[in-house]
Design an enzyme around this catalytic site. Structure first.
Site, short mmCIF file in Angstrom:
data_model
loop_
_atom_site.label_atom_id
_atom_site.label_comp_id
_atom_site.label_asym_id
_atom_site.label_seq_id
_atom_site.Cartn_x
_atom_site.Cartn_y
_atom_site.Cartn_z
N ASP A 1 -4.18 -19.63 22.44
CA ASP A 1 -5.29 -18.76 22.23
C ASP A 1 -5.20 -18.31 20.78
O ASP A 1 -4.23 -17.90 20.42
CB ASP A 1 -5.21 -17.58 23.08
N CYS B 1 -12.62 -20.90 28.84
CA CYS B 1 -11.40 -20.18 28.17
C CYS B 1 -11.31 -18.97 28.61
O CYS B 1 -12.06 -18.41 29.79
CB CYS B 1 -11.38 -20.41 26.86
N ARG C 1 -12.07 -20.74 22.05
CA ARG C 1 -11.82 -22.15 22.19
C ARG C 1 -12.98 -22.77 22.94
O ARG C 1 -13.40 -24.12 22.52
CB ARG C 1 -10.47 -22.25 23.13
P1 4NP Z 1 -10.85 -17.32 23.86
O1 4NP Z 1 -10.28 -16.30 22.85
O2 4NP Z 1 -10.38 -17.44 25.14
O3 4NP Z 1 -10.38 -18.61 23.29
O4 4NP Z 1 -12.38 -17.14 23.65
C1 4NP Z 1 -10.30 -14.94 23.45
C2 4NP Z 1 -11.34 -14.05 22.91
C3 4NP Z 1 -11.31 -12.89 23.01
C4 4NP Z 1 -10.14 -12.18 23.74
C5 4NP Z 1 -9.06 -12.91 24.31
C6 4NP Z 1 -9.16 -14.56 23.87
N1 4NP Z 1 -10.06 -10.93 24.16
O5 4NP Z 1 -8.87 -10.30 24.68
O6 4NP Z 1 -10.94 -10.12 23.58
#
Ligand code: 4NP
Length: 152
Positions: A119, A3, A9
């Site tokens: 997300d 991800c 995720r």
């Molecule tokens: P992930 O979620 O891609 O599912 O781990 C996110 C975690 C952090 C961020 C964006 C999405 N961020 O911008 O810090």
């Protein structure tokens, strides 16, 4: 399992698939990474830890890392959670063989539809429950498909 941050995720996808693989006595190695570096070295988001724990799944052992080109050599199959992770990895692919390893995880549940795992980072707990359910179903389908391919 890939991800953006590797804290929400993909740690759920990683933990779910690893447990299912282990439960079947298969020696397949499962891992996860993020296309971004913002959270490298951190454990999974507490909201992912909690939704996993509510289903008897412990993902606290994981540590976020960034996806690297060497992962194309290390892994047979690479699953993106959304179209942006997918295109970021496609840009890193060195050749067609690398490209062919990359898939959208929800195409396991909905073949050819190119759906994305939303997300949940900026939302509430319901978003994490939703993501868990989607990934539970997709990893079931994926495992069934791979076991069938292995036995054929
Ligand atoms: P992930 O979620 O891609 O599912 O781990 C996110 C975690 C952090 C961020 C964006 C999405 N961020 O911008 O810090």
């Amino acid at each position: 399992m890939v991800c953006l941050g590797n804290i929400c995720r993909s740690p759920l996808a990683h933990g779910l698939l690893q447990k299912k693989v282990d439960d079947r006595g298969l020696d397949w190695y499962v891992d996860s990474a993020g296309t971004g570096a913002y959270h490298v070295g951190e454990g999974p988001d507490p909201r992912s830890v909690d939704v996993a724990a509510a289903h008897d799944l412990d993902i606290r052992y994981q540590k976020a890392r960034q996806f690297i080109v060497d992962d194309f050599d290390e892994y047979d199959l690479i699953f993106a959670m959304d179209s942006s992770n997918y295109s970021n990895m496609m840009q890193l692919a060195r050749n067609e063989e690398d490209q062919q390893k990359i898939h959208l995880i929800l195409n396991e549940s909905y073949p050819g539809e190119n759906r994305t795992v939303p997300d949940p980072y900026y939302g509430g707990d319901q978003g994490f429950k939703n993501v868990y359910d989607m990934l539970d179903e997709a990893t079931n389908k994926l495992l069934e498909r791979l076991v069938r391919a292995k036995n054929n």
